[in-house]
Structures are given as structure tokens and as C-alpha cells.
Design an enzyme around this catalytic site. Structure first.
Site, PDB file in Angstrom:
ATOM      1  N   CYS A  47      92.462  14.562 -31.084  1.00  7.93           N
ATOM      2  CA  CYS A  47      92.844  13.153 -31.212  1.00  7.93           C
ATOM      3  C   CYS A  47      93.933  12.978 -32.265  1.00  7.93           C
ATOM      4  CB  CYS A  47      91.624  12.298 -31.526  1.00  7.93           C
ATOM      5  SG  CYS A  47      90.405  12.313 -30.193  1.00  7.93           S
ATOM      6  N   THR A  48      93.891  13.793 -33.305  1.00  8.42           N
ATOM      7  CA  THR A  48      94.939  13.750 -34.324  1.00  8.42           C
ATOM      8  C   THR A  48      96.265  14.205 -33.725  1.00  8.42           C
ATOM      9  OG1 THR A  48      93.365  14.076 -36.115  1.00  8.42           O
ATOM     10  CG2 THR A  48      95.670  14.662 -36.569  1.00  8.42           C
TER      11      THR A  48
END
Length: 156
Positions: A47-48
Site C-alpha cells: 500500500c505504501t
């Protein structure tokens, strides 16, 4: 199985809390093109990577008329930490009860490591100026997705 959206469908409306303590409504963005992307959890590696890819492409996406919004079931406080830690420069909205994610077909059963689990289905939605779904992309990859989306939208 969660119902999925298709091009031409009306984008489900929402008003959700944001990473900066305010709220954001899809209706407030009417007249602009919106990229709404759903991700499972702030501050996780995939997600980062995805958020940083959107961040790094934001200027060119905005120049092409797109607003970017990230949506996850995280609380606003966690989204604020994510924003600050990774210099995220677009709004992150909190759908803690997962009702909006469900309305978009981005929450439900999915395969993870060979098992069926219930959770956020990594997805991206392109909403046109009239609030209609232009593209609904499900089970997208965290890495390389923004580049593919840019190509699909004719930006590269």
C-alpha cells in the site's frame, strides 16, 4: 461475491472523514475526473508503494484533469500518520465501516496466499465529470499499477 461496478454505472456517493480532520464528498468533485483507489491498509509495504506511485504521478495526473483519492478502512489518525510518513499529497479517506468499499465492490472475498479471505480488494475507479464510472479495475497489483493506469488513460 460482491457486486462489481461497470463503466456507465453511477459512482456510489460518499462523504467520509479524511486524513486532515475534514470530510470529503464525491459530490464536491462533480465536474472533475476522479481516480478513487481502494487499498487494504495504510503503512503496509504494498500500500505504501502504491500510494507513493500515485504521489509521484500526481502532478501529471492533475495536469490531465484528474483528482486522486485513496480509500481504506483505516481510521483518520492512521491515515494522517501515513500521509506524514510518506509525504502523501492527495486526500486519504477513512471508510471504517467498509460501507463505501462494499458499494464499490472493493470489499469481499478474495484469494490471499491460496486461501479465501474477506477483505479489501485492491481496486481503482475512474469517475467521470458527471459522476459515472469510466473504469472499474479490480484485483490490481500494488506495484506497477499506476504506470499501467497512466498508459490506459493515454497519459504516457
Amino acid at each position: 461475491m460482491t457486486d462489481r461496478l461497470n463503466p456507465g454505472d453511477p459512482a456510489p456517493e460518499f462523504t467520509l472523514p479524511t486524513d486532515n480532520g475534514g470530510t470529503l464528498s464525491l459530490a464536491d468533485l462533480r465536474g472533475r475526473k476522479v481516480i478513487l483507489y481502494a487499498y487494504p491498509a495504510a503503512m503496509t509495504p504494498g500500500c505504501t508503494k502504491q500510494a507513493c506511485d500515485f504521489r509521484d504521478s500526481l502532478a501529471s495526473l492533475q495536469a490531465a484533469g484528474y483528482e486522486v483519492i485513496g480509500i481504506s478502512p483505516d481510521k483518520p489518525e492512521k491515515l494522517a500518520k501515513f500521509r506524514d510518513r510518506d509525504a502523501i499529497t492527495f486526500p486519504l479517506v477513512a471508510d471504517t465501516d467498509k460501507s463505501v468499499l462494499t458499494a464499490y465492490g472493493a470489499f469481499g472475498e478474495k484469494q490471499m496466499y491460496g486461501r479465501t479471505v474477506t477483505g479489501v480488494i485492491r481496486s481503482t475507479f475512474v469517475v467521470d465529470e458527471d459522476g459515472k464510472i469510466e473504469r472499474a479495475l479490480y484485483n490490481v497489483k500494488a506495484t506497477g499499477h499506476v504506470a499501467k493506469l497512466r498508459r490506459d488513460l493515454g497519459l504516457d
